[in-house]
Enzyme design. Structure first.
Site, PDB file in Angstrom:
ATOM      1  N   HIS A 122      74.435  32.073  48.872  1.00  0.00           N
ATOM      2  CA  HIS A 122      75.029  31.398  47.761  1.00  0.00           C
ATOM      3  C   HIS A 122      73.426  31.400  47.362  1.00  0.00           C
ATOM      4  CE1 HIS A 122      74.947  27.468  46.938  1.00  0.00           C
ATOM      5  NE2 HIS A 122      76.924  27.362  46.188  1.00  0.00           N
ATOM      6  N   ASP A 199      73.057  29.839  57.323  1.00  0.00           N
ATOM      7  CA  ASP A 199      73.746  28.696  56.250  1.00  0.00           C
ATOM      8  C   ASP A 199      75.079  28.924  56.984  1.00  0.00           C
ATOM      9  OD1 ASP A 199      75.281  27.982  54.442  1.00  0.00           O
ATOM     10  OD2 ASP A 199      74.419  29.368  52.854  1.00  0.00           O
ATOM     11  N   GLN A 202      79.956  26.823  54.791  1.00  0.00           N
ATOM     12  CA  GLN A 202      81.129  27.215  54.941  1.00  0.00           C
ATOM     13  C   GLN A 202      81.731  27.671  56.176  1.00  0.00           C
ATOM     14  OE1 GLN A 202      82.819  27.636  51.865  1.00  0.00           O
ATOM     15  NE2 GLN A 202      81.548  27.270  50.377  1.00  0.00           N
ATOM     16  N   LYS A 225      81.021  18.840  52.783  1.00  0.00           N
ATOM     17  CA  LYS A 225      82.401  20.369  52.686  1.00  0.00           C
ATOM     18  C   LYS A 225      83.079  19.513  54.744  1.00  0.00           C
ATOM     19  CE  LYS A 225      79.622  23.519  50.796  1.00  0.00           C
ATOM     20  NZ  LYS A 225      80.003  24.154  49.232  1.00  0.00           N
ATOM     21  N   CYS A 364      78.558  30.466  42.426  1.00  0.00           N
ATOM     22  CA  CYS A 364      77.355  30.205  43.198  1.00  0.00           C
ATOM     23  C   CYS A 364      76.269  31.407  43.696  1.00  0.00           C
ATOM     24  CB  CYS A 364      76.540  29.082  44.044  1.00  0.00           C
ATOM     25  SG  CYS A 364      76.617  27.236  42.798  1.00  0.00           S
TER      26      CYS A 364
END
Ligand code: PMP
Length: 406
Positions: A122, A199, A202, A225, A364
């Site tokens: 991202h 990261d 998600q 999220k 993104c």
């Protein structure tokens, strides 16, 4: 027992009609909806318990501080971190990665040093490293996926050279849903003395995360999220890395003493949290991760695996629809295009008329889109409250798009 209807009943927004149709919310990858307990926690934090944190000795400030600080422990449990002292609060993953870039990476990078990234990152896990490229001559080393969107951990490890200072990698792709074997990457990287920043934006919403098991140096998550408020987030930082970090933002709270000619810093993790934090956002994030742990991460993962398998089956059954990537291990996230002239934005607009929220565009993730030769896709990303009937609703609406645009 996981009961999706019981889960749905806890999300007031799911009662909404959009353009006369029941809301089918499939944009969880962008941001997730909030359960009543999170809304109630926010209401109470402002309505009953509000004051600034860490500053006052009065009752409300003490309550607010206790509620805020309790989230560090909740987040440590949620992420499998050994101690709450390893958790730094942020406004989200973007701030978390920028923190690592400024506070840990920038001071130790020389021209020609390398950062290894996957092509699936991202922009939040690209642009902070580009800053180091522009300002300090750092080289970005990109590792591609295979044609199905798998990322081979060995390919990431093979990209390591004696100039590699960091691997920055997503746990789950926000475009293809690919679940990356970050544990293998961390194990191999550790053997070669290279820190890994994961990261987890998600990933943490879909599966149990255990940073101790993964063996990463940094693991970033974002509250919005995780069924929590926007403007909240956290990053796990390994104590060895934390000891190497210098503060990024200066201001109140991160400081112990300030004199005319000298300053001393507060202890970590507060050393990295300057100024008044997102007090209520963070407290709301605590309620959200508590809620997820109450539902059970394994139950959430099992429910979403059912959605993923059913959606994959139904979507790949449409021979005019192209699901992007076919990774071996995938979260319930699908990007797709339709044959014919319809742009992703047109499809998303038609779906919206049917009450179905998906995201359209580049997500993104421009380097990945370029790698795949695409300008835009639609993305359906599922969450804990989605149902098989909603997969059917998506497919029916896509059939309508096909009829309209073919
Ligand atoms: N990384 C990934 C993989 C993401 O999907 C996102 C959010 N779309 C981000 C980083 C940025 O997170 P935030 O919104 O918390 O800044």
């Amino acid at each position: 027992m996981f009961d999706v209807e019981e889960i749905r009943a806890q999300f007031p927004i799911l009662q909404r009609k959009i353009n006369g149709n029941p809301l089918v919310y499939l944009d969880n990858g962008a941001s997730a909806q909030k359960p009543q307990v999170v809304l109630d926690t926010i209401q109470r934090a402002y309505g009953q318990d509000y004051a600034n944190v860490h500053r006052g000795l009065h009752t409300l400030s003490t309550i607010s501080t206790d509620n805020f600080e309790a989230v560090r422990g909740k987040m440590a449990r949620f992420l499998g971190a050994p101690s709450e002292d390893h958790i730094v609060f942020t406004t989200g993953t973007t701030e978390a990665i920028n923190l690592i870039s400024y506070a840990w990476a920038a001071p130790r990078m020389q021209p020609g040093d390398e950062i290894v990234l996957s092509i699936m990152e991202h922009h939040a896990n690209i642009v902070p490293w580009h800053f180091l490229r522009e300002r300090q001559g750092v080289k970005l080393i990109w590792v591609d996926t295979d044609a199905d969107g798998n990322l081979d951990p060995q390919a990431v490890l093979d990209a390591i050279t004696d100039r590699t200072k960091l691997i920055a990698i997503t746990h789950v792709s926000n475009v293809l849903g690919t679940v990356v074997d970050v544990k293998s990457i961390c194990t191999g990287a550790r053997d070669r003395g290279v820190p890994v920043m994961v990261d987890g934006s998600q990933a943490a919403v879909h599966m149990a995360v255990d940073v101790s098991d993964i063996g990463c140096d940094f693991y970033a998550v974002t509250g919005h999220k995780l069924y929590g408020p926007s403007g909240s987030g956290a990053i796990f930082i390994h104590p060895d890395r934390m000891a190497e970090m210098r503060p990024f933002m200066g201001g109140g709270d991160m400081i112990r003493d300030v004199h005319r000619d000298s300053i001393t810093w507060n202890d970590a993790p507060m050393k990295f949290e300057a100024g008044t934090p997102g007090i209520v956002q963070t407290i709301g994030m605590g309620a959200a991760v508590d809620w997820m742990m109450d539902v059970g991460m394994d139950a959430i993962a099992a429910h979403e695996a059912g959605l993923r398998d059913y959606a994959l089956d139904r979507l790949t059954g449409l021979n005019w629809l192209n699901v992007q990537g076919n990774p071996r291990d995938r979260a319930a996230i699908f990007s797709f295009t339709l044959d014919g002239p319809a742009h992703a934005h047109d499809i998303s607009t038609v779906l919206d008329k049917k009450g179905i929220a998906v995201r359209a565009g580049q997500h993104c993730a421009q380097p990945l889109m370029e790698h795949m030769g695409l300008t835009a896709t639609c993305r359906a990303s599922f969450g804990v409250y989605n149902t098989l009937a909603e997969v059917d609703a998506l497919v029916n609406a896509l059939e309508l798009c096909h009829d309209l645009f073919a």
